[in-house]
Design an enzyme around this catalytic site. Sequence first.
Site, short mmCIF file in Angstrom:
data_model
loop_
_atom_site.label_atom_id
_atom_site.label_comp_id
_atom_site.label_asym_id
_atom_site.label_seq_id
_atom_site.Cartn_x
_atom_site.Cartn_y
_atom_site.Cartn_z
N SER A 12 0.82 -1.21 0.00
CA SER A 12 0.00 0.00 0.00
C SER A 12 0.86 1.27 0.00
O SER A 12 0.49 2.26 -0.63
CB SER A 12 -0.97 0.00 1.18
OG SER A 12 -0.27 -0.05 2.41
N HIS A 108 6.46 2.43 9.32
CA HIS A 108 6.07 1.50 10.38
C HIS A 108 4.80 2.03 11.05
O HIS A 108 4.68 3.23 11.28
CB HIS A 108 7.20 1.38 11.41
CG HIS A 108 6.90 0.39 12.49
ND1 HIS A 108 7.02 -0.96 12.30
CD2 HIS A 108 6.48 0.57 13.76
CE1 HIS A 108 6.68 -1.58 13.42
NE2 HIS A 108 6.34 -0.67 14.32
N ASP A 149 13.56 -1.60 12.76
CA ASP A 149 12.83 -0.40 13.20
C ASP A 149 13.68 0.53 14.06
O ASP A 149 13.14 1.36 14.79
CB ASP A 149 11.53 -0.77 13.93
CG ASP A 149 10.55 -1.53 13.06
OD1 ASP A 149 10.51 -1.26 11.85
OD2 ASP A 149 9.83 -2.39 13.59
#
Length: 189
Positions: A12, A108, A149
């Site tokens: 996406s 994220h 992350d």
Amino acid sequence: MRIGFLSSHGGSGMRAVLEAVERGELDAQGVLCISNNSSAPALEVARRFGLHTLHLSARTFPDPAALDAAMLAAFRAAEADTVVLSGYMKALGPAVLNTYAGRLLNVHPSLLPKYGGRGMYGDLVHAAVLAAGESESGATVHAVEDEIDGGPVLLQSRVEVLPGDTVESLRARVQATEGPLLVAALRAL
């Protein structure tokens, strides 16, 4: 800017970037989408936008160093100068990390450093936010480094956690901010 993408599922974020390029909102060109999942819907999205696609995974390259080298070779062949992770669920090797340092971005679904790291992805993040009783959540675009992350935060979007929120309702609001946030981070580069 010539952007290569890595995606394991729907892509996406990649779709949002490519739509922004199509609308003239981002001076860039998508050049390649690599997936570790040969049936990832992201590959079809990439093809619809005219990107070259590849399936590179531990199945096609069992040796991690060979996979890292193949990925780097593919990005170089496509002349990608920036790489975006769009729901890519694997750690990257040192060749890709070092070559694209500072031009390797991930989005994220939390306000990092909260709810990041190994095992924190997708609905697991939203469930953890709700279980902790947080009053806000959001999305983070960060530079990708060797710690999952853990790279520097570049931009964040914030959404209020509402009374009665479910994983699905929170996910929808956070996801709605991810594409524009990623486009803004790429513009800033």
